[in-house]
Enzyme design. Structure first.
Site, short mmCIF file in Angstrom:
data_model
loop_
_atom_site.label_atom_id
_atom_site.label_comp_id
_atom_site.label_asym_id
_atom_site.label_seq_id
_atom_site.Cartn_x
_atom_site.Cartn_y
_atom_site.Cartn_z
N ASP A 131 0.85 -1.19 0.00
CA ASP A 131 0.00 0.00 0.00
C ASP A 131 0.89 1.24 0.00
O ASP A 131 1.78 1.38 0.85
CB ASP A 131 -0.91 0.00 1.23
CG ASP A 131 -2.10 0.92 1.06
OD1 ASP A 131 -2.49 1.19 -0.09
OD2 ASP A 131 -2.66 1.36 2.08
N HIS A 138 -3.98 14.09 0.79
CA HIS A 138 -4.23 13.24 1.96
C HIS A 138 -3.05 13.29 2.93
O HIS A 138 -3.23 13.47 4.14
CB HIS A 138 -4.48 11.81 1.51
CG HIS A 138 -4.58 10.83 2.65
ND1 HIS A 138 -5.62 10.84 3.55
CD2 HIS A 138 -3.75 9.82 3.04
CE1 HIS A 138 -5.44 9.88 4.44
NE2 HIS A 138 -4.31 9.25 4.16
N GLU A 204 -10.56 4.02 3.67
CA GLU A 204 -9.64 4.75 2.82
C GLU A 204 -10.07 4.52 1.38
O GLU A 204 -10.10 3.38 0.89
CB GLU A 204 -8.19 4.32 3.05
CG GLU A 204 -7.68 4.75 4.41
CD GLU A 204 -6.16 4.71 4.54
OE1 GLU A 204 -5.52 4.02 3.71
OE2 GLU A 204 -5.63 5.36 5.46
N GLU A 206 -9.38 4.24 -2.13
CA GLU A 206 -8.16 3.98 -2.89
C GLU A 206 -8.49 3.31 -4.22
O GLU A 206 -9.60 2.82 -4.44
CB GLU A 206 -7.21 3.05 -2.11
CG GLU A 206 -6.81 3.57 -0.74
CD GLU A 206 -5.61 2.81 -0.17
OE1 GLU A 206 -4.83 2.22 -0.97
OE2 GLU A 206 -5.45 2.82 1.06
N ASP A 238 -9.21 0.41 1.92
CA ASP A 238 -8.25 -0.06 2.92
C ASP A 238 -8.79 0.34 4.30
O ASP A 238 -8.43 1.38 4.84
CB ASP A 238 -6.88 0.55 2.66
CG ASP A 238 -5.84 0.06 3.63
OD1 ASP A 238 -5.97 -1.08 4.11
OD2 ASP A 238 -4.87 0.79 3.89
N ARG A 242 -8.05 3.67 13.28
CA ARG A 242 -7.12 4.79 13.51
C ARG A 242 -6.53 4.80 14.91
O ARG A 242 -5.37 5.20 15.10
CB ARG A 242 -7.84 6.12 13.25
CG ARG A 242 -8.37 6.29 11.84
CD ARG A 242 -7.28 6.23 10.79
NE ARG A 242 -7.82 6.53 9.45
CZ ARG A 242 -7.12 6.43 8.34
NH1 ARG A 242 -5.86 6.03 8.38
NH2 ARG A 242 -7.67 6.71 7.19
N GLN A 245 -3.95 2.06 15.02
CA GLN A 245 -2.86 2.48 14.15
C GLN A 245 -1.98 3.55 14.81
O GLN A 245 -0.75 3.50 14.74
CB GLN A 245 -3.43 3.02 12.84
CG GLN A 245 -2.39 3.51 11.84
CD GLN A 245 -3.03 4.15 10.61
OE1 GLN A 245 -4.25 4.15 10.45
NE2 GLN A 245 -2.21 4.70 9.74
N LYS A 258 -4.44 -2.00 10.15
CA LYS A 258 -4.72 -2.10 8.72
C LYS A 258 -5.03 -3.52 8.25
O LYS A 258 -5.81 -3.70 7.32
CB LYS A 258 -3.50 -1.60 7.93
CG LYS A 258 -3.18 -0.13 8.13
CD LYS A 258 -4.09 0.74 7.29
CE LYS A 258 -3.60 2.17 7.25
NZ LYS A 258 -4.43 3.01 6.35
N THR A 262 -9.18 -5.62 3.78
CA THR A 262 -9.06 -4.69 2.67
C THR A 262 -10.01 -5.18 1.58
O THR A 262 -9.93 -6.34 1.16
CB THR A 262 -7.62 -4.63 2.13
OG1 THR A 262 -6.73 -4.24 3.18
CG2 THR A 262 -7.50 -3.66 0.97
N GLU A 371 -10.22 12.54 7.65
CA GLU A 371 -10.14 13.89 7.08
C GLU A 371 -11.50 14.58 7.08
O GLU A 371 -11.59 15.78 7.38
CB GLU A 371 -9.61 13.80 5.65
CG GLU A 371 -8.18 13.31 5.54
CD GLU A 371 -7.86 12.92 4.11
OE1 GLU A 371 -7.37 13.80 3.36
OE2 GLU A 371 -8.11 11.76 3.72
#
Length: 430
Positions: A131, A138, A204, A206, A238, A242, A245, A258, A262, A371
């Site tokens: 990844d 971002h 996420e 992606e 993904d 948080r 992480q 993570k 996925t 975000e």
């Protein structure tokens, strides 16, 4: 045009011809397929009918299209991928010299399967998953949140496509639900870690590319040759915890936050299908070092519209909360692959490489709840539901598509959905 009906707005006109793996209730064996409109096209049945008669596929089609994954087909290389795509377009065309499928009801019954009767599987056996962190917007947003504006981007970010190695075993196909992960989370009051279920479960937005043909250990894939090695592209979520992480990532980066899941869309769209939608990538300043530059091409990314739909628990409808675009991504697919192999790392058929979260400049283009809510400070509110991060029962649906003129027709070249719902954390009694 195809003789198979393609509904208005379909992601899968004859100009697309993506590749995936399906099974059906009448035949549970996974096998390769493509899709046109609302029908899957069983490639094993096409091969058994002797319809792959080009020089590169004629002798091997029955073998590669009887496998439970696309890997054998992907390993043949781009000329074979193109031959297959052109053969299928000719077979599915509404007019032209190839009439085998168009004029045979018997063949159509064997080869065309309504998507409603199809189960999708992972399209490839994924040996390795990497990844990247390739969206400048971002990376800047995350940097501002946790390090402040003056230190938003780490000094190396504009010089190399930053990435980490993920966990291929937990990559799942669209529609697979995932349990909320558990792990150690830092208590901000005591400054000590506590075990529990993630409270900051995120997405996420992606995209990801599959390696079709790789390189030998010690060799490299050059940036100008990289597209010959990329089989195609999917939409990817993904999922990210948080809070887990943020405690674990120092000093070695993402791990349990993570690798619990996925999600990818089931159909791999080829670079040839995306070719009409090439655009220039963002200006890179400073200029990358030589191995990351391709002087032969000035349009190195694609105008792919991306959307995030959120279906809150107990709701019957999903609501679009993000609209972004691949063209915002700072580091291109081929720069990512060239960088991945510059040290002699051997990419292999079926390897998956994610882009990292794709965000634009406006809040409506931010590809994560981290975000969108600015780490929980500004909740998202839709139809009376408020979220900082995901709750059990929430469903997220990612979509991507290009739209414009191809061969004189206005078409949509899409990827379908990368969808998944969140189940409660499994109880722990250890």
């Amino acid at each position: 045009m195809s003789f198979v009906n393609v509904p208005a707005g379909s992601h899968f006109p004859i100009q697309n011809i993506p590749f995936g793996v399906i099974s059906t209730a009448s035949d549970a064996t996974p096998r390769p397929a493509t899709v046109i409109g609302d029908h899957a096209v069983d490639l094993r049945a096409v091969a058994e009918a002797g319809l792959f008669n080009g020089p590169l596929l004629k002798a091997v089609a029955k073998d590669v299209f009887s496998k439970p994954s696309l890997n054998a087909f992907m390993a043949l290389g781009r000329p074979a991928w193109r031959e297959a795509r052109h053969t299928l377009q000719a077979l599915l065309a509404a007019s032209g010299p190839v009439v085998d499928l168009r004029e045979s009801q018997e063949l159509q019954a064997k080869i065309l399967v309504p998507l409603a009767h199809v189960t999708n599987h992972l399209p490839a056996e994924i040996g390795d998953y990497t990844d990247f962190y390739a969206s400048k917007e971002h990376a800047t947003n995350v940097g501002i949140m946790f390090r402040g504006k003056d230190n938003a981007l780490m000094p190396n970010w504009v010089h190399i496509p930053v990435g980490y190695h993920g966990r291929s075993s937990s990559v799942v196909v669209s529609g697979t639900p995932l349990h909320r992960p558990c792990g150690q989370i830092l208590n901000p009051a005591t400054k000590l870690p506590e075990f529990g279920a993630s409270k900051k479960l995120d997405i996420e937005l992606e995209m990801a590319f599959f390696v079709g043909t790789g390189n030998k250990l010690g060799d490299r894939i050059s940036v100008k040759d990289a597209e010959e090695h990329i089989f195609g592209v999917v939409v990817m979520n993904d999922w990210s915890a948080r809070d887990i992480q943020s405690y674990e990532y120092v000093p070695l980066g993402p791990f349990l936050g993570k690798n619990f899941g996925t999600t990818i869309s089931p159909w791999i769209v080829t670079l040839d299908a995306l070719e009409p939608f090439r655009v220039a990538q963002p200006h890179q300043d400073p200029a990358p070092v030589a191995y990351l530059q391709d002087p032969t091409q000035d349009k190195n990314t694609y105008d792919i519209k991306l959307e995030v739909d959120w279906k809150p628990r107990n709701h019957t409808e999903a609501h679009t909360i993000v609209k972004s675009n691949l063209k915002y991504m700072y580091w291109s697919f081929k720069q990512q692959l060239a960088h991945h192999t510059i040290n002699g790392c051997n990419a292999r058929t079926g390897d998956l490489c994610g882009t990292g979260t794709i965000s634009g400049k406006d809040q409506s283009e931010f590809g994560s709840f981290l975000e969108l809510t600015w780490n929980g400070a500004n909740p998202v509110n839709v139809k009376g539901e408020t979220r900082t991060f995901l709750e059990d029962g929430d469903e997220i649906i990612l979509r991507g598509y290009c739209e414009g003129l191809v061969d004189g027709q206005n078409v949509r070249i899409g990827f379908g959905e990368a969808a998944g719902a969140i189940l409660p954390a499994k109880p722990f009694s250890g």
